[in-house]
Design an enzyme around this catalytic site. Structure first.
Site, PDB file in Angstrom:
ATOM      1  N   SER A  73      -9.660   1.817   3.028  1.00 31.76           N
ATOM      2  CA  SER A  73      -8.768   2.564   2.165  1.00 31.76           C
ATOM      3  C   SER A  73      -7.755   1.720   1.406  1.00 31.76           C
ATOM      4  O   SER A  73      -7.194   2.187   0.415  1.00 31.76           O
ATOM      5  CB  SER A  73      -8.013   3.600   3.008  1.00 31.76           C
ATOM      6  OG  SER A  73      -7.153   2.960   3.932  1.00 31.76           O
TER       7      SER A  73
ATOM      8  N   SER B 268      -9.872  -0.567   7.156  1.00 32.88           N
ATOM      9  CA  SER B 268      -9.250  -0.368   5.839  1.00 32.88           C
ATOM     10  C   SER B 268      -8.555  -1.579   5.241  1.00 32.88           C
ATOM     11  O   SER B 268      -8.220  -1.579   4.061  1.00 32.88           O
ATOM     12  CB  SER B 268      -8.258   0.795   5.901  1.00 32.88           C
ATOM     13  OG  SER B 268      -8.947   2.024   5.873  1.00 32.88           O
TER      14      SER B 268
ATOM     15  N   LYS C 107       0.861  -1.194   0.000  1.00 30.01           N
ATOM     16  CA  LYS C 107       0.000   0.000   0.000  1.00 30.01           C
ATOM     17  C   LYS C 107       0.895   1.241   0.000  1.00 30.01           C
ATOM     18  O   LYS C 107       1.947   1.247   0.659  1.00 30.01           O
ATOM     19  CB  LYS C 107      -0.876  -0.033   1.257  1.00 30.01           C
ATOM     20  CG  LYS C 107      -1.913   1.089   1.348  1.00 30.01           C
ATOM     21  CD  LYS C 107      -2.771   0.928   2.612  1.00 30.01           C
ATOM     22  CE  LYS C 107      -3.860   1.976   2.725  1.00 30.01           C
ATOM     23  NZ  LYS C 107      -4.686   1.784   3.942  1.00 30.01           N
TER      24      LYS C 107
END
Lengths: 489, 493
Positions: B158, B182, B83
């Site tokens: 997210s 997330s 990420k």
């Protein structure tokens, strides 16, 4: 109207840790801009603080030194505001649960009066960086401001007093006492010129006898004992004048300008920031167990007040000498070493307070930089005590040692031939010469009233000392001269 | 996909590790294949912000060399996606924001260092909601990510880029972060397995902070077994993160096969209330039946403060965020406006230009709740609620080993469907309380609803990751939801 001044001080002491409070970067003074700022100090995204245990220990030592409560749990909070030299947009400090709770500190004033000043609390925090406004321009010649983050993250202990001081003198005495205690503990170098100690001064005035405080002004960042006194003096006068002219003191932050010797308004209460303090989620609360605190208490050095008492009560120094010498750990250490060498506390104190302090002051030197070591001074004092040299010659020897003319008092005494003459025959011979060469003075002496002769003998002593180039033992000269002159009467 | 991958499809970290060990493939071959897939598919999905092909191939060669020297570990040579919230030295680390579009991290996060040391290969940095603030990946400066199961649906957020990339087979696994769901919510939306570890289990050093007291990194992969291998690598105490716990890391993979007989499962009443999609609910109920068939017992429990979790979260997280994001001021790194008049202008325009809408909204909320006169009513009160929520869980775990429920109230919603921020915030009602309590939770694929995956969430007490992985793994031994692949992936690969 009679006015009373009320003063409280917030003293920021830079702790003498090797690395910063939340990172491993060095805290050494004077490095090139931004060479001592790591990713954490720069507030790089993703970086996290880790508290420096040495800074915690130092804060606790201070707390113990002022008999304060030590918080078993203290918490770091974030003080949020934007400024170019504040990398993270917040300062990590302690707002709600400081590490050091209430304590007190005894201050001595010139007239040997002592007062106790309350310490409200002391908390740990990080310093910000520095903005450099001078002579920086970009490629197109526009003026720029430089940021140096070497200082960012330097550990500070902010010591907040109660509003217990009533004069500029008391405020500076308090600041000296703080300076003395932090340098004794070795938790700060106390160097005010390099910013290791700075203070914010809260000043208000009120009619004498009134219980409630007047509105205060805070004077920021005053960085010398003298400036503290001057800033307070100016501010008190300003506030009294303002009130007497029918005005009101505004709660505001002011800046002291030593060049013009005045304080100027920086920002008023309305412009004050809302710092939005909240507990820093990146740092766990500091939890101290009693054993840790006890250990630090057991290893505290002797502190100024205890040392002063010992100097006075056990060594027999005057209260004044004990106070002045004990105020500085370095001076006290010097004194004690010199005393241990010569074995005479009073003489050691006289020399330290007299010759040594005068010479240091003249050349703006700290005692740790003294060209005459404590051992050298102690040996010199011994030579006076064992009558090897006269007190007068000793001053010559001290100056010679100061000037680096020899390694020891003995070496200089030998080289300069300052050894005191105590041989009665030699002294008698010099006296006889002087008497023979001063018939007029001898005649006057003989004719004088007996009670006036004591004064007149001084002339003869001076001549004999001169003839001996100062090496004759003055007591001996005095005694033999009286005997010989009186024999002529 | 070239021939030599046929043996180990569908790829898991476990199957790739076995192939590498057998010598059936080299890391360079695997890495090359994944880079090709990304090149083919990601113009559609938009799951990566940066693809670091050159570094990946160099790392793959180094891994092959390590293997040739006989020093390979389990993850040596395994391609992964990170990420874009993890700082990676020398690589742009954008956090999904225009603010950091020009930011090349000068250092690597602890977890990145650990993965590098293990010899894994980073393919690149995955897309995400800006500064991890979002539940749909639509707040990314780099554009929305599409859900490989249905290109009109969001992948969740997210960590939406990570979930989409793994689901589409563009990476066998990814490392994400979870502040309020997330990892778990996008895992559920994309039909993969995602674990949010106990707060303090994984170092946060080098993870760009959103809400420091809630953020936690964790694995996102196809299986619980893969998650076990990844977590075992990245977990552990870090001297650079005071909030990481000095507690030894168990061998998670070793405990996967423990039998579930006697496992006590609690079903929180509050997780099956209004707003729960019936298809999602029935998937969870079916999954619970599977557990019963494996010897578990089930009982209802109550977490009475659950309904306060979302409001408490939206006080605490924005408060911390408003402070954490203050460092993005245009002075030292990141976006800086052109020709600032003065310092205040520099701040105002750099931040106004650099941050997106959702980030600004949360900074404003946080600034407000921390301000004088509001702090006690909001922040202090939210912290009290947080303690009550935590206590709810501790009480429940006195009686049961794990809790189960849905990961999300609905399957993935359509792109652009949630235009109101508050209804977006309600997407996280089942995940947020876990972060507030600091406990671990895992989402595993448990069914399909209208062609979109749904997730089962399993919650455990603090540091019960081994148990969660074991419970999830046993489910995956008994079901094949985790093996299903979107048609998009099949077409593309």
């Amino acid at each position: 109207m009679q006015w009373e001044t009320v003063i409280g001080l917030e003293v920021h002491v830079q702790l003498a840790t090797r690395s910063k409070i939340f990172s491993g970067a060095s805290t050494a003074f004077g490095a090139g801009p931004n060479t001592q700022a790591c990713a954490v100090d720069l507030g790089m995204p993703g970086t996290l603080p880790v508290v420096n245990e040495q800074a915690v220990a130092m804060a606790v030592q201070f707390g113990l030194g002022v008999n304060a409560d030590i918080a078993e749990t203290s918490v770091f909070d974030r003080k949020n505001y934007f400024y170019a030299d504040l990398p993270k947009g917040y300062q990590t400090s302690q707002m709600y649960h400081p590490i050091v709770g209430p304590g007190e500190l005894e201050i001595s004033l010139d007239d040997d009066v002592t007062r106790r000043i309350g310490i409200h609390h002391a908390h740990l925090e990080e310093d910000a960086g520095k903005s450099l406004h001078e002579s920086l321009t970009d490629d197109s010649g526009r003026e720029m401001t430089g940021i140096d983050l070497n200082r960012a993250g330097t550990p500070l202990l902010e010591i907040v007093s109660d509003p217990d001081m009533r004069s500029a003198k008391e405020a500076s005495a308090y600041l000296r006492a703080i300076h003395s205690i932090v340098t004794y503990l070795g938790i700060s170098d106390g160097n005010m010129a390099e910013g290791s100690m700075r203070c914010d001064v809260n000043v208000s005035v009120r009619p004498k006898g009134q219980a409630e405080f007047g509105t205060r002004a805070e004077i920021k960042n005053v960085n010398s004992f003298r400036f503290v006194e001057q800033a307070i003096a100016f501010e008190v006068e300003r506030q009294i004048e303002l009130i007497e002219d029918g005005g009101d003191v505004e709660q505001e932050t002011r800046l002291y300008d030593p060049d013009s010797d005045e304080t100027r308004s920086m920002r008023t209460k309305e412009e004050a920031n809302d710092y939005r303090y909240f507990p820093c989620p990146d740092l766990l609360p500091i939890v101290l167990d009693q054993a840790y605190i006890d250990h630090l208490r057991d290893t505290l050095p002797e502190l100024p007040a205890d040392k002063r008492a010992r100097f006075e009560n056990q060594l027999g120094l005057s209260a004044y000498d004990a106070g002045v010498i004990a105020a500085s750990r370095d001076m006290a250490d010097y004194f004690e070493e010199a005393m241990n060498v010569c074995g005479d506390a009073k003489q050691a104190a006289n020399w330290v307070q007299g010759e040594l302090s005068a010479a240091l002051k003249r050349e703006h030197l700290d005692v740790t930089r003294s060209p005459v070591s404590a051992r050298q001074l102690g040996e010199l004092i011994s030579r006076v005590q064992d009558d090897t040299i006269s007190g007068k010659a000793a001053k010559q020897v001290f100056q010679a040692l100061w000037d680096g003319q020899g390694e020891s008092a003995d070496e200089i005494i030998d080289a300069k031939g300052l050894k005191q003459v105590t041989d009665t025959g030699a002294i008698d011979a010099m006296i006889d010469d002087v008497i023979a060469q001063s018939p007029q003075q001898v005649a006057q002496y003989v004719e004088a009233e007996p009670e006036k002769r004591g004064k007149m003998i001084g002339y003869f002593v001076g001549q004999v000392m001169k003839a001996s180039r100062g090496t004759a033992n003055p007591q001996q000269v005095n005694q033999r001269l009286s005997e010989k002159l009186d024999a002529l009467v | 996909m070239s021939d030599h991958t046929a043996d180990y499809a569908p790829e898991t970290v476990t199957s790739l590790a076995a192939a590498l060990q057998r010598g059936d493939a080299s890391s360079r071959e695997l890495t090359t294949d994944y880079l090709k897939r990304i090149e083919r598919a990601d113009s559609t999905l938009n799951s990566f912000i940066s693809v670091t092909a050159e570094q990946a191939l160099a790392a793959a060669d180094a891994a092959d060399q390590t293997r040739a020297e006989g020093n390979a570990g389990y993850l040596t040579g395994i391609p992964l996606a990170l990420k874009d919230i993890f700082c990676t030295r020398g690589v742009r680390t954008s956090c999904g924001s225009k603010m950091l579009d020009n930011f090349t991290a000068p250092y690597s996060a602890t977890v990145v260092e650990k993965l590098n040391a293990a010899g894994s290969v980073s393919l690149g940095k995955t897309n995400m909601d800006e500064f991890a603030m979002g539940s749909s990946n639509e707040s990314s400066y780099y554009g929305a990510v599409k859900n490989p199961w249905d290109l009109t649906a969001v992948p969740g957020g997210s960590s939406g880029g990570s979930a989409a990339a793994v689901a589409a087979g563009l990476a066998p696994a990814s490392l994400g972060t979870d502040t309020g769901g997330s990892i778990r919510q996008p895992a559920a939306f994309c039909g993969i397995t995602g674990l949010k570890p106990t707060y303090g289990r994984v170092s946060r050093y080098g993870i760009i902070a959103y809400a420091s007291s809630l953020d936690q990194a964790g694995p996102m992969a196809r299986t619980a077994e893969d998650c076990a291998h990844l977590l075992g690598n990245v977990a552990g105490h870090d001297l650079r993160d005071s909030t990481s716990m000095a507690r030894c890391v168990p061998d998670y993979a070793a405990e996967l096969d423990a039998p579930l007989a006697g496992l006590k499962i609690g079903l929180p009443r509050e997780y099956f209330g209004d707003g729960l999609d019936p298809a999602v609910e029935s998937a969870v109920r079916e999954a619970v039946k599977v557990y019963e068939s494996l010897g578990a017992t089930v009982r209802d429990v109550s977490l009475p403060h659950t309904r306060y979790a979302t409001p408490a979260y939206y006080v605490i997280a924005p408060a911390e965020a408003s402070s954490n994001l203050s460092r993005f001021d245009g002075v030292r790194f990141g976006h800086r406006c052109d020709n600032p008049d003065d310092l205040v202008d520099l701040y105002k325009r750099s931040r106004a230009e650099g941050f997106g809408e959702e980030v600004k909204r949360r900074i404003l909320i946080g600034t407000h709740t921390l301000s004088e006169g509001f702090f006690d009513a909001y922040y202090i009160k939210a912290q009290k609620i947080r303690r009550l929520i935590r206590q709810d869980f501790l009480d429940a775990f006195d009686d049961v080993d794990v809790l189960m429920g849905p990961t999300t109230p609905t399957p993935a919603f359509d792109l652009g469907a949630q235009s109101d921020p508050v209804s977006m915030y309600l997407q996280d009602i089942y995940t947020i309380a876990i972060n507030l309590a600091g406990i671990p939770a895992i989402s595993v694929p448990a069914g399909m609803a209208g062609g979109r995956p749904t997730g089962l969430q399993i919650l455990g007490p603090h540091f019960a990751e081994a148990r969660l992985l074991n419970v999830a793994h046993q489910f995956q031994q008994a079901t094949d939801w985790h093996q299903q692949r979107p048609a998009f992936a099949k077409e593309m690969i």
